[in-house]
Design an enzyme around this catalytic site. Structure first.
Site, PDB file in Angstrom:
ATOM      1  N   HIS A 103      -3.134   0.604  -2.104  1.00  6.97           N
ATOM      2  CA  HIS A 103      -2.131   0.687  -3.173  1.00  6.97           C
ATOM      3  C   HIS A 103      -2.479  -0.219  -4.362  1.00  6.97           C
ATOM      4  O   HIS A 103      -1.626  -0.885  -4.938  1.00  6.97           O
ATOM      5  CB  HIS A 103      -0.740   0.353  -2.641  1.00  6.97           C
ATOM      6  CG  HIS A 103      -0.255   1.269  -1.571  1.00  6.97           C
ATOM      7  ND1 HIS A 103      -0.544   2.620  -1.549  1.00  6.97           N
ATOM      8  CD2 HIS A 103       0.513   1.032  -0.465  1.00  6.97           C
ATOM      9  CE1 HIS A 103       0.024   3.168  -0.490  1.00  6.97           C
ATOM     10  NE2 HIS A 103       0.662   2.230   0.186  1.00  6.97           N
ATOM     11  N   GLU A 105       4.494  10.551   1.228  1.00  3.99           N
ATOM     12  CA  GLU A 105       3.895  10.102  -0.024  1.00  3.99           C
ATOM     13  C   GLU A 105       2.961  11.194  -0.556  1.00  3.99           C
ATOM     14  O   GLU A 105       1.852  11.362  -0.060  1.00  3.99           O
ATOM     15  CB  GLU A 105       3.114   8.812   0.195  1.00  3.99           C
ATOM     16  CG  GLU A 105       3.917   7.688   0.827  1.00  3.99           C
ATOM     17  CD  GLU A 105       3.018   6.627   1.411  1.00  3.99           C
ATOM     18  OE1 GLU A 105       2.293   5.974   0.634  1.00  3.99           O
ATOM     19  OE2 GLU A 105       3.022   6.463   2.651  1.00  3.99           O
ATOM     20  N   HIS A 154       6.780   5.421  -2.588  1.00  6.13           N
ATOM     21  CA  HIS A 154       6.663   4.992  -1.193  1.00  6.13           C
ATOM     22  C   HIS A 154       8.035   4.864  -0.524  1.00  6.13           C
ATOM     23  O   HIS A 154       8.269   3.950   0.277  1.00  6.13           O
ATOM     24  CB  HIS A 154       5.924   3.649  -1.134  1.00  6.13           C
ATOM     25  CG  HIS A 154       5.170   3.405   0.135  1.00  6.13           C
ATOM     26  ND1 HIS A 154       5.792   3.307   1.364  1.00  6.13           N
ATOM     27  CD2 HIS A 154       3.853   3.241   0.377  1.00  6.13           C
ATOM     28  CE1 HIS A 154       4.875   3.070   2.299  1.00  6.13           C
ATOM     29  NE2 HIS A 154       3.692   3.021   1.727  1.00  6.13           N
ATOM     30  N   ARG A 213      -5.480   4.277   0.210  1.00  6.80           N
ATOM     31  CA  ARG A 213      -6.618   3.385   0.414  1.00  6.80           C
ATOM     32  C   ARG A 213      -7.885   3.857  -0.298  1.00  6.80           C
ATOM     33  O   ARG A 213      -8.127   5.059  -0.432  1.00  6.80           O
ATOM     34  CB  ARG A 213      -6.903   3.234   1.912  1.00  6.80           C
ATOM     35  CG  ARG A 213      -5.788   2.536   2.666  1.00  6.80           C
ATOM     36  CD  ARG A 213      -6.017   2.557   4.168  1.00  6.80           C
ATOM     37  NE  ARG A 213      -5.026   1.742   4.865  1.00  6.80           N
ATOM     38  CZ  ARG A 213      -3.822   2.191   5.244  1.00  6.80           C
ATOM     39  NH1 ARG A 213      -3.470   3.448   5.002  1.00  6.80           N
ATOM     40  NH2 ARG A 213      -2.980   1.389   5.853  1.00  6.80           N
ATOM     41  N   ASP A 263      -0.198   8.138  10.372  1.00  5.31           N
ATOM     42  CA  ASP A 263      -0.480   7.449   9.111  1.00  5.31           C
ATOM     43  C   ASP A 263      -1.691   8.136   8.497  1.00  5.31           C
ATOM     44  O   ASP A 263      -2.735   7.525   8.275  1.00  5.31           O
ATOM     45  CB  ASP A 263      -0.745   5.956   9.350  1.00  5.31           C
ATOM     46  CG  ASP A 263      -0.732   5.147   8.060  1.00  5.31           C
ATOM     47  OD1 ASP A 263      -0.460   5.727   6.991  1.00  5.31           O
ATOM     48  OD2 ASP A 263      -0.991   3.925   8.115  1.00  5.31           O
TER      49      ASP A 263
END
Length: 380
Positions: A135, A345, A208, A110, A280
């Site tokens: 992304h 990631e 991803h 982000r 996350d």
């Protein structure tokens, strides 16, 4: 359908192309094959490449977004099963498919406020995640058809190249990107990234892939995770990091010793767990060097599958499929419910373009962006 196969005789380094036959798939050879997988909406054809090593591990990759479609790995009894969340057909990826297995960029993760400034000039991106860019604002490399080349090498090797054009998603500069996938003899898939630009821009490439080491028989809550990071980046309600990295010690984010994903993922007394709906977040590796280093390990006790992740990057976004809701149905008609996969990631820090205290992601003309990540499988 005609299928071209590049057979790699490992003992001699010999390379030959021929039509695929059943006899060619044996435990003594590695191979890479290409077949037409389907058409894009503009009529162009996307290919599906199958990389196979001498042990029997197979990885299928399409040049549409460089997506890993399937990935098999053995369990402790030698049974190969798919451990990668993906879709059965090409059209199912056109609407995004939760970024399953895809290459993401030119800026993975982000960017707050969907904007940044370079040399005094502000660039406005497309806000595709609330007020933020995720992304690369829906105009990223995941939706491009890449040029593909089967590379003559000891191990099955696929080179993908593309150009992210000036202005794509609001990003400046024509960004030339090369990504090389290599399936090694030791059951490791290595991903090498390279990029150059004709105008200063921000770059943060990653893959991803969603993993599920159970072979898709259950969600990932019983996976045991170790992350070699003593800090992580707390986030705000838009999942944008703020401030300096925080210590993981004494929090549900401490994976410096092994913990099951499900052990603390619902501990909403922790503000960050509540904010992220689980994990996350970006973990900051204790070893901050740009050398290839062990960043994380994941073990599934029931199958014995063990995955190690190595990278040159300073951080990894550990994501636990919090937004999966069962609406996507993949291989073998498996419904991808909540927390059915996890992602590792590798990356520079999210929102780095707006935070000078973070390591820079700025790439200028004449410079070359390079990074590597490797996922290695074994059993124990």
């Amino acid at each position: 359908m005609k299928k071209l196969v590049l057979l790699l005789a490992l003992s001699m380094g010999f390379v030959a192309c021929k039509n695929a036959t059943t006899e060619e798939s044996d435990s003594m050879t590695s191979s890479i094959s290409e077949e037409v997988w389907g058409q894009l909406e503009d009529g162009s054809e996307a290919s599906l490449f199958t990389l196979k090593n001498a042990n029997g591990m197979t990885v299928t990759i399409t040049n549409y977004g460089g997506k890993i479609v399937t990935w098999t790995a053995p369990d402790k009894d030698g049974n190969y099963e798919n451990i990668n969340l993906g879709m059965k057909t090409l059209p199912e990826y056109f609407s995004g498919a939760a970024f399953f297995g895809t290459l993401v960029g030119r800026f993975g993760n982000r960017i707050g406020g969907a904007k940044f400034t370079i040399d005094g000039e502000e660039y406005n991106l497309v806000a595709n995640d609330g007020e933020n860019s995720l992304h690369s604002s829906g105009a990223g490399i995941d939706g491009q058809l890449w040029e593909a080349e089967i590379v003559e090498a000891e191990n099955p090797t696929l080179k993908l190249t593309t150009v992210s054009p000036d202005g794509a998603g609001g990003f400046p500069g024509n960004l030339s990107i090369e990504v090389v996938y290599t399936l090694q003899a030791d059951d490791a898939l290595k991903i090498d990234y390279k990029a150059t630009t004709d105008k200063a821009t921000h770059v943060n490439l990653t893959n991803h892939a969603y993993f599920n080491l159970s072979g898709m028989s259950e969600n990932v809550l019983n996976h045991e995770v170790t992350i070699y990071a003593d800090k992580y980046l707390p986030v705000d309600s838009g999942l944008i990091p703020f401030g300096e990295p925080a210590a993981v010690e004494g929090t549900p984010f401490d994976f410096t010793t092994p913990h099951l994903i499900g052990e603390r993922i619902n501990d909403t007394t922790d503000v960050q767990i509540a904010t992220g709906g689980g994990y996350d977040h970006a973990w900051v590796f204790t070893n901050s060097s740009d050398e290839m280093k062990l960043g994380a390990e994941v073990y599934h006790p029931a199958t014995g599958r063990f995955m190690q992740m190595y990278t040159t990057e300073p951080a990894v976004q550990f994501y636990t499929g919090n937004f999966l809701n069962g609406s996507l149905v993949g291989h073998d008609n498996v419904k991808y419910d909540n927390r059915w996969g996890f992602c590792l990631e590798t990356e520079h820090f999210p929102d780095a373009p707006n935070k000078p205290e973070y390591a820079s992601t700025l790439l200028r003309p004449g410079e070359t962006y390079t990074t590597s990540t490797m996922y290695k499988f074994s059993t124990k």
